[in-house]
Scaffold this motif. Structure first.
Motif, PDB file in Angstrom:
ATOM      1  N   GLN A  50       0.839  -1.211   0.000  1.00  0.00           N
ATOM      2  CA  GLN A  50       0.000   0.000   0.000  1.00  0.00           C
ATOM      3  C   GLN A  50       0.868   1.253   0.000  1.00  0.00           C
ATOM      4  N   GLU A  51       1.907   1.232   0.823  1.00  0.00           N
ATOM      5  CA  GLU A  51       2.822   2.389   0.891  1.00  0.00           C
ATOM      6  C   GLU A  51       3.593   2.552  -0.421  1.00  0.00           C
ATOM      7  N   LEU A  52       4.072   1.446  -0.964  1.00  0.00           N
ATOM      8  CA  LEU A  52       4.919   1.512  -2.162  1.00  0.00           C
ATOM      9  C   LEU A  52       4.138   1.908  -3.410  1.00  0.00           C
ATOM     10  N   ARG A  56       5.129   4.524  -6.543  1.00  0.00           N
ATOM     11  CA  ARG A  56       5.489   3.617  -7.647  1.00  0.00           C
ATOM     12  C   ARG A  56       6.230   4.354  -8.771  1.00  0.00           C
ATOM     13  N   ASP A  57       5.802   5.565  -9.054  1.00  0.00           N
ATOM     14  CA  ASP A  57       6.428   6.339 -10.149  1.00  0.00           C
ATOM     15  C   ASP A  57       7.854   6.783  -9.813  1.00  0.00           C
ATOM     16  N   ILE A  59       9.995   4.708  -8.191  1.00  0.00           N
ATOM     17  CA  ILE A  59      10.813   3.500  -8.058  1.00  0.00           C
ATOM     18  C   ILE A  59      11.237   3.029  -9.442  1.00  0.00           C
ATOM     19  N   SER A  60      12.548   2.828  -9.617  1.00  0.00           N
ATOM     20  CA  SER A  60      13.022   2.542 -10.982  1.00  0.00           C
ATOM     21  C   SER A  60      12.730   1.092 -11.397  1.00  0.00           C
ATOM     22  N   ASP A  61      12.774   0.142 -10.447  1.00  0.00           N
ATOM     23  CA  ASP A  61      12.422  -1.241 -10.807  1.00  0.00           C
ATOM     24  C   ASP A  61      11.446  -1.793  -9.770  1.00  0.00           C
ATOM     25  N   PHE A  62      10.166  -1.592 -10.037  1.00  0.00           N
ATOM     26  CA  PHE A  62       9.127  -1.979  -9.082  1.00  0.00           C
ATOM     27  C   PHE A  62       9.054  -3.504  -8.911  1.00  0.00           C
ATOM     28  N   GLY A 124      18.247   4.247  -4.589  1.00  0.00           N
ATOM     29  CA  GLY A 124      16.964   4.842  -4.223  1.00  0.00           C
ATOM     30  C   GLY A 124      15.863   3.826  -3.984  1.00  0.00           C
ATOM     31  N   ASP A 125      15.818   2.781  -4.818  1.00  0.00           N
ATOM     32  CA  ASP A 125      14.782   1.750  -4.663  1.00  0.00           C
ATOM     33  C   ASP A 125      14.880   1.073  -3.302  1.00  0.00           C
TER      34      ASP A 125
END
Length: 205
Positions: A50-52, A56-57, A59-62, A124-125
């Motif tokens: 839910q937080e992520l 989502r936009d 995060i480079s590799d979801f 960052g991810d």
């Protein structure tokens, strides 16, 4: 999206073996539903997603982060000091069964290991993963208090005499970090409340 569905969708680009995917999901479900898991359970994973989803936009590799969420607490024993290492090893084995590249497996393993010390990462991810993992610390105090009760239940084998000093040490470690939350988004959202909650819990101990 429920967790089972989410996991299956994640796996499908890597493997068409539905039996394998189903087996991997059942293992995750079984591990996170073990007796004695009052906090580190499937609900914890749901809350992290839910937080992520909200970042989502950013995060480079979801996909990688999502697999890290699913496996970061797959091995959890309150008496063990090597849960993260064992969880990372489990992830490495399972993801190689799915046909992941060594590079991808290594990244996910590194993300899982980062949940041990919660130090700011160059990646960052990884920071978003760590922040989602700790997001409960910054919730309203009632939610936070409920979380502390669940953690206490997970450590019920330890008497207060041992539990309280150990818990205080963990909480003080968080307060001594430059920032509990590593990303600007989560720092802004939860940092102040988290520090207040932790300070209140230390007083209650």
């Amino acid at each position: 999206m429920d967790l089972k569905n989410r996991f299956e969708q994640l796996c499908l680009p890597f493997s068409a073996d539905n039996i394998l995917i189903s087996t991997l999901w059942k293992e995750i479900e079984k591990k996170y539903s073990e007796k004695g898991r009052h906090y580190h359970n499937l609900l914890h994973l749901e809350n992290m997603f839910q937080e992520l989803e909200l970042v989502r936009d950013k995060i480079s590799d979801f996909t990688e982060v999502s697999f890290s969420v699913f496996y970061h607490d797959v091995i959890y024993d309150a008496t063990s000091k090597s849960n993260e290492e064992k969880s990372a090893l489990t992830a490495e084995t399972r993801l190689s069964e799915l046909g992941f590249s060594k590079e991808k497996i290594s990244k996910i393993s590194t993300q899982i290991l980062a949940t041990k010390s919660h130090q700011k990462s160059e990646d960052g991810d990884t920071n978003y993963l760590l922040d989602a993992d700790l997001s409960v610390l910054g919730k309203d105090f009632d939610t936070y208090l409920n979380y502390t009760k669940m953690i206490r239940k997970e450590y019920s084998i330890y008497p207060d005499l041992l539990y309280k000093p150990g818990r205080k040490k963990v909480l003080k470690h968080f307060l001594e970090l430059d920032n509990i939350f590593k990303s600007e988004y989560f720092k802004e959202k939860y940092e102040t409340q988290a520090k207040e909650n932790i300070a209140r819990e230390i007083k209650l101990l």
